[in-house]
Design an enzyme around this catalytic site. Structure first.
Site, PDB file in Angstrom:
ATOM      1  N   SER A 155     -18.174  16.004  -1.527  1.00 58.29           N
ATOM      2  CA  SER A 155     -18.392  16.992  -2.596  1.00 58.29           C
ATOM      3  C   SER A 155     -17.674  16.589  -3.875  1.00 58.29           C
ATOM      4  O   SER A 155     -16.677  15.859  -3.855  1.00 58.29           O
ATOM      5  CB  SER A 155     -17.888  18.370  -2.162  1.00 58.29           C
ATOM      6  OG  SER A 155     -18.571  18.821  -1.023  1.00 58.29           O
TER       7      SER A 155
HETATM    8  N1  SAH Z   1     -16.582  18.689   3.101  1.00 54.52           N
HETATM    9  C1  SAH Z   1     -17.357  17.469   3.046  1.00 54.52           C
HETATM   10  C2  SAH Z   1     -18.731  17.776   2.501  1.00 54.52           C
HETATM   11  C3  SAH Z   1     -19.752  16.940   3.152  1.00 54.52           C
HETATM   12  S1  SAH Z   1     -21.437  17.373   2.743  1.00 54.52           S
HETATM   13  C4  SAH Z   1     -16.654  16.411   2.223  1.00 54.52           C
HETATM   14  O1  SAH Z   1     -15.841  16.761   1.361  1.00 54.52           O
HETATM   15  O2  SAH Z   1     -16.908  15.226   2.436  1.00 54.52           O
HETATM   16  C5  SAH Z   1     -21.802  18.603   3.957  1.00 54.52           C
HETATM   17  C6  SAH Z   1     -21.575  18.231   5.393  1.00 54.52           C
HETATM   18  O3  SAH Z   1     -22.093  19.307   6.188  1.00 54.52           O
HETATM   19  C7  SAH Z   1     -22.297  16.969   5.854  1.00 54.52           C
HETATM   20  O4  SAH Z   1     -21.371  16.112   6.441  1.00 54.52           O
HETATM   21  C8  SAH Z   1     -23.318  17.489   6.876  1.00 54.52           C
HETATM   22  O5  SAH Z   1     -23.574  16.584   7.927  1.00 54.52           O
HETATM   23  C9  SAH Z   1     -22.643  18.762   7.369  1.00 54.52           C
HETATM   24  N2  SAH Z   1     -23.543  19.746   7.971  1.00 54.52           N
HETATM   25  C10 SAH Z   1     -24.827  20.040   7.637  1.00 54.52           C
HETATM   26  N3  SAH Z   1     -25.305  21.002   8.443  1.00 54.52           N
HETATM   27  C11 SAH Z   1     -24.309  21.325   9.323  1.00 54.52           C
HETATM   28  C12 SAH Z   1     -24.196  22.234  10.409  1.00 54.52           C
HETATM   29  N4  SAH Z   1     -25.197  23.046  10.783  1.00 54.52           N
HETATM   30  N5  SAH Z   1     -23.019  22.296  11.074  1.00 54.52           N
HETATM   31  C13 SAH Z   1     -21.962  21.499  10.725  1.00 54.52           C
HETATM   32  N6  SAH Z   1     -22.029  20.616   9.721  1.00 54.52           N
HETATM   33  C14 SAH Z   1     -23.168  20.521   9.017  1.00 54.52           C
END
Ligand code: SAH
Length: 213
Positions: A64
């Protein structure tokens, strides 16, 4: 895995940008100034690590934007020792911010590849979440509930009921809601069935997908 004075300098500049954009919480700003974001990214993007932008990580996901991480972290109003649930561990950068804020962090990731990579990587840097789980964030983590706060780091087409149900009274859920563009939404649990809702501007996230991968 190196952190240098040059990186520290770039982080300080990033913090200045976040202050200009309206982030006020000193503890959140300190966490951003301390965490080596460049180590959470793929090597091809190292030069960009301290720009206020989202970047690709493995499995078609993104780390993010720092402003978004700071904005969501500020909304959680974390006190040391708070039990926090994160949905979407991803690179672990937001997880590291929560750990530095003194939270007991529980985090769920649905991409096996990212789950494995980040579970190994975070402790190497000294960030110790209480529990990292490979699973479906729509369900929350009922076995560890209730939580002081819950943060969702992917765009949710709707607000999953289990997440509201796993908040303690007085607890906060910060969740971007919407399909193409998301409205950052804060729910504060006022009673068993009573929630206060605040809408706090538009953001863009990768989608919260159903089921594990
Ligand atoms: N907090 C992370 C953001 C990653 S983007 C960072 O700072 O790097 C969002 C993340 O949510 C991705 O890794 C994706 O795989 C995950 N995601 C999507 N749907 C999800 C679900 N149903 N349960 C858990 N994680 C999920």
């Amino acid at each position: 895995m190196k952190d240098t004075f040059k990186h520290k300098g770039m982080r300080q500049k990033l913090v200045d940008v976040l202050i200009k954009k309206g982030i006020k919480d000193e503890k959140v700003l300190r966490a951003i100034s301390e965490i080596p974001r460049h180590l959470f990214m793929d090597s091809g993007f190292l030069d960009h690590a301290y720009q206020d932008k989202a970047f690709p990580i493995a499995a078609d996901q993104t780390i993010s934007q720092p402003y978004t991480v700071a904005f969501q972290s500020e909304l959680l109003k974390i006190n040391s020792g708070d039990k926090i649930l994160e949905i979407g561990t991803g690179s672990g950068y937001q997880t590291a911010v929560l750990c530095l804020l003194g939270a007991k962090v529980f985090s769920i990731e649905r991409q096996k590849e990212l789950f494995k990579k980040t579970s190994k990587f975070l402790p190497k840097l000294g960030y110790r979440a209480k529990k990292l789980v490979f699973g479906d964030g729509y369900k929350g983590m009922p076995e560890e509930a209730p939580f002081k706060s819950i943060i969702v780091t992917a765009g949710a087409p709707f607000v999953p009921n289990p997440l509201l149900a796993q908040l303690e009274i007085g607890g906060r859920l910060v969740i971007p809601v919407g399909e193409d563009v998301q409205t950052m939404t804060l729910f504060i649990r006022k009673g068993l069935k009573e929630f206060e809702k605040h809408e706090l501007g538009e953001f863009r996230f990768v989608p919260l997908l159903e089921d594990k991968n």
